[in-house]
Write a protein that holds these residues in place. Sequence first.
Motif: not given
Length: 165
Positions: A7, A23, A44-46, A82-84, A130, A165
Amino acid sequence: MRSIDRHGIELQLPDDWDGRVQRRPVLQPAPMTDGRAAPGARDVSRPVLHVSNRALPSALSDFGGDVVPGMRADDVFLALVDYGEECADTALFAARGVPTLAPSHFAQNRMARYVPGRSASQKFFTAGGRGFCLYAVVGSHSRRMITVPRLSRVASTLKIRAVVS
């Protein structure tokens, strides 16, 4: 040494350490009262990286609440959450690049949940487009001058790439 690479998160890990990137299962957003999805809601799954010099349980909370209470004096734990993309470069995540870890960065009042004797460091930053939180815990605040450099050597191998993505 062995490499973890998933990832867009890469790390070199000593052979006797445990670590993984995973994740969380995707949680469905709560529907509105009429049954439709809330505007802007999306699944959403980080990814989250966990690393320790002791064996990690198969199920692990983001900030290691399952591991930290049982740590011994020389144990170390690191979580990279990871907060995106939507958090990248915002005020909290304004620092650029993976931060360093030093014994002076650790304090007992930085724990996600207080555990006597433990010490933690928490840093927010942007890398690879990110927003991330780097959260590290040592098993004994009084031994941080010995344990933090070991953890820092591992953390210094961390590389983050943008994920398409």
